[in-house]
Design a protein around this motif. Structure first.
Motif, PDB file in Angstrom:
ATOM      1  N   LYS A 111      43.063  35.285  35.584  1.00  0.00           N
ATOM      2  CA  LYS A 111      42.381  36.373  35.258  1.00  0.00           C
ATOM      3  C   LYS A 111      42.570  37.696  35.773  1.00  0.00           C
ATOM      4  O   LYS A 111      42.429  38.818  35.196  1.00  0.00           O
ATOM      5  N   ASN A 112      42.501  37.558  37.051  1.00  0.00           N
ATOM      6  CA  ASN A 112      42.604  39.023  37.919  1.00  0.00           C
ATOM      7  C   ASN A 112      44.160  39.495  37.934  1.00  0.00           C
ATOM      8  O   ASN A 112      44.472  40.372  38.239  1.00  0.00           O
ATOM      9  N   GLY A 113      44.972  38.636  37.266  1.00  0.00           N
ATOM     10  CA  GLY A 113      46.424  39.049  37.189  1.00  0.00           C
ATOM     11  C   GLY A 113      47.126  39.055  38.466  1.00  0.00           C
ATOM     12  O   GLY A 113      48.283  39.309  38.868  1.00  0.00           O
ATOM     13  N   PHE A 114      46.538  38.105  39.185  1.00  0.00           N
ATOM     14  CA  PHE A 114      47.259  37.631  40.710  1.00  0.00           C
ATOM     15  C   PHE A 114      48.357  36.857  40.599  1.00  0.00           C
ATOM     16  O   PHE A 114      49.156  36.702  41.424  1.00  0.00           O
ATOM     17  N   ILE A 115      48.213  35.861  39.603  1.00  0.00           N
ATOM     18  CA  ILE A 115      49.345  34.749  39.353  1.00  0.00           C
ATOM     19  C   ILE A 115      49.792  34.790  38.146  1.00  0.00           C
ATOM     20  O   ILE A 115      48.991  35.115  37.131  1.00  0.00           O
ATOM     21  N   GLU A 116      50.719  34.056  37.771  1.00  0.00           N
ATOM     22  CA  GLU A 116      50.896  34.050  36.224  1.00  0.00           C
ATOM     23  C   GLU A 116      51.536  32.525  36.111  1.00  0.00           C
ATOM     24  O   GLU A 116      51.946  31.723  37.007  1.00  0.00           O
ATOM     25  N   ALA A 117      51.037  31.822  35.080  1.00  0.00           N
ATOM     26  CA  ALA A 117      51.352  30.579  34.951  1.00  0.00           C
ATOM     27  C   ALA A 117      52.349  30.141  34.049  1.00  0.00           C
ATOM     28  O   ALA A 117      52.476  30.892  32.953  1.00  0.00           O
ATOM     29  N   TYR A 118      53.329  29.479  34.026  1.00  0.00           N
ATOM     30  CA  TYR A 118      54.456  28.976  33.145  1.00  0.00           C
ATOM     31  C   TYR A 118      54.892  27.647  33.055  1.00  0.00           C
ATOM     32  O   TYR A 118      54.580  26.709  34.181  1.00  0.00           O
ATOM     33  N   PRO A 119      55.190  27.030  31.899  1.00  0.00           N
ATOM     34  CA  PRO A 119      55.463  25.760  31.835  1.00  0.00           C
ATOM     35  C   PRO A 119      56.610  25.157  32.543  1.00  0.00           C
ATOM     36  O   PRO A 119      57.701  25.851  32.425  1.00  0.00           O
ATOM     37  N   TYR A 162      53.361  25.524  36.359  1.00  0.00           N
ATOM     38  CA  TYR A 162      53.991  26.315  37.512  1.00  0.00           C
ATOM     39  C   TYR A 162      53.130  27.550  37.613  1.00  0.00           C
ATOM     40  O   TYR A 162      52.870  28.143  36.620  1.00  0.00           O
ATOM     41  N   TYR A 163      53.151  28.046  39.020  1.00  0.00           N
ATOM     42  CA  TYR A 163      52.617  29.137  39.174  1.00  0.00           C
ATOM     43  C   TYR A 163      53.442  30.114  39.954  1.00  0.00           C
ATOM     44  O   TYR A 163      54.021  29.759  40.798  1.00  0.00           O
ATOM     45  N   ARG A 164      53.206  31.420  39.569  1.00  0.00           N
ATOM     46  CA  ARG A 164      53.996  32.490  40.404  1.00  0.00           C
ATOM     47  C   ARG A 164      53.182  33.405  40.613  1.00  0.00           C
ATOM     48  O   ARG A 164      52.051  33.939  39.919  1.00  0.00           O
ATOM     49  N   ILE A 165      53.353  34.075  41.987  1.00  0.00           N
ATOM     50  CA  ILE A 165      52.352  34.994  42.266  1.00  0.00           C
ATOM     51  C   ILE A 165      52.819  36.466  41.852  1.00  0.00           C
ATOM     52  O   ILE A 165      54.299  36.628  41.517  1.00  0.00           O
ATOM     53  N   THR A 166      52.157  37.485  41.403  1.00  0.00           N
ATOM     54  CA  THR A 166      52.529  38.647  40.914  1.00  0.00           C
ATOM     55  C   THR A 166      52.468  39.828  42.025  1.00  0.00           C
ATOM     56  O   THR A 166      52.130  39.476  43.099  1.00  0.00           O
TER      57      THR A 166
END
Lengths: 113, 323
Positions: A57-65, A76-80
């Protein structure tokens, strides 16, 4: 075993730190946390996903399948970029916190004197 | 392992199903299963492993609160089920089976009747033919009726699919694709069924116009061919219809309530049109025609044409009003 109350505020930072080292998914992250702390801390599933939700929600990580492994399509998660900034801020804060707590509660160093 | 899945299902039972919560459940379940497997590999007993995994699940309330999700109301949970892949597959399969067996029931009855007629045609060749034909008819009648009753009962089990239910958007897409792909099979089946029905005339014509076979044998064979054609119709028709039913009653979880309400409104409009609108038109038709009388009868039927045209207008007005 550490109580989850004490460590509550650090879950987000834990996950960000691990994601800083590379993209990952739920189980791998919780296993990493348990292994690195020699089993002293285990993050609960719901705690971890609450943290993911907050960070997202805070835009610190992104989720992707991720790829389908053993028939399961994991997230999966990736740091922004913002997540990285937030993490370094949190790191500085932790250094200060540790210093303050040590100075008052006292580490073993003081008792050895 | 099943215990873990049951546990997660139970916990998520009252959580509204959306893409987000569905993925969440999948992810958490996958994590728990991985953890379980690792514990088993490390030498834990099944009970120990399950205990640890469930203890480390945590508290769903914490998560729901964080995500801003409120639980489903009890009403909606009880009234409207959620259909997942297994449920959908079950429905499609069962509808196919029902279609096939109803078709076979029709075939069986037609074969019984056809057999009797054909055997009657063979009466000149051996005397017992009518008796055998009768036994033949009864046997096939029993099979056909039994099939109808059994399949009718099975169809009653599928009631839940004829009411609105929650269907995830990606599952819906999948179904739409499947239905589209099935259209070809449907067309082939219909062509096959129609061909069989047309072909069925050949034995009868052979009987009527040539001396190759007795007429009644031709008629009997015709009925059997028609029965075979019917199987093609009922099977593919039922399967295709099954997709339509799923796609009509399966609602998007995000707009579930609105969709159900809109459908109820549409049904109400249909009801008004059928029960009030058309009867009024009929009354006007008769009243006006009788009162004016004479040559008015010649063209007063136009009111039905006008009524039909107006029906579409009324419906579309209601529809835009809805939006």
């Amino acid at each position: 075993m550490i109580s989850s109350d004490v460590i509550r505020g650090y879950n987000d930072t834990f996950l960000l730190s691990l994601l800083r080292e590379g993209d990952s998914y739920g189980y791998a992250l919780s296993k990493e946390i348990r292994d690195r702390t020699d089993g002293n801390y285990t993050i609960k599933e719901t705690t971890m996903y609450s943290a993911f939700n907050r960070l997202k929600k805070n835009g610190f990580i992104e989720a992707y399948p991720g790829d389908v492994t053993q028939g399961k399509k994991r997230t999966y998660y990736r740091i922004t970029e913002e997540g990285c900034h937030y993490l370094s801020e949190k790191k500085r804060e932790w250094a200060l916190t540790r210093q303050v707590v040590d100075q008052i509660v006292g580490g073993e160093k003081d008792e050895n004197h | 392992m099943k215990i873990i899945k049951d546990y997660v299902d139970q916990v998520f039972k009252t959580v509204p199903l959306t893409e987000e919560t569905n993925q969440l459940r999948t992810d958490i379940l996958a994590n728990m299963e991985d953890k379980y497997n690792e514990l088993i590999d490390a030498g834990a007993s099944e009970h120990e492993a399950i205990g640890v995994v469930i203890a480390e699940f945590g508290n769903i309330e914490e998560l729901l609160e964080e995500m801003g999700i409120s639980r489903l109301s009890k009403e909606r949970r009880e009234q409207y089920p959620t259909m997942e892949e297994e449920g959908i597959d079950y429905f499609l399969q069962t509808k196919g089976t029902i279609g096939l067996r109803i078709g076979l029931g029709v075939l069986s009855i037609l074969a019984g009747v056809g057999g009797l007629i054909a055997l009657l045609g063979l009466q000149n060749f051996f005397q017992a033919a009518p008796l055998i034909g009768l036994v033949f008819l009864l046997a096939f009648l029993v099979v056909g009726i039994a099939l109808f009753i059994l399949e009718g009962m099975r169809a009653a089990d599928l009631k839940a699919y004829h009411k609105p239910f929650v269907l995830l958007p990606d599952l819906r897409e999948h179904l739409e694709e499947q239905q589209k792909a099935y259209k070809k099979s449907l067309a082939i089946s219909i062509v096959l069924g129609v061909s069989l029905c047309i072909l069925s005339l050949t034995p009868m014509l052979l009987g009527a116009m040539t001396n190759l076979i007795p007429v009644l044998v031709g008629v009997g064979l015709m009925l059997i061919l028609i029965g075979t054609g019917v199987v093609c119709f009922t099977y593919s028709g039922n399967v295709y219809n099954a997709y339509t039913i799923l796609l009509t009653n399966g609602k998007n979880p995000n707009s579930f309530e609105e969709e159900v309400k809109a459908e109820a409104r549409r049904k109400r409009i249909d009801y008004i049109i059928e029960e009030i609108y058309w009867p009024i038109i009929v009354v006007i038709y008769f009243a006006a025609s009788f009162l004016i009388g004479g040559s008015f009868w010649a063209w007063s039927w136009v009111i039905f044409v006008l009524g039909g045209a107006l029906e579409g207008t009324i419906k579309s007005i209601f529809d835009t009003w809805d939006k």
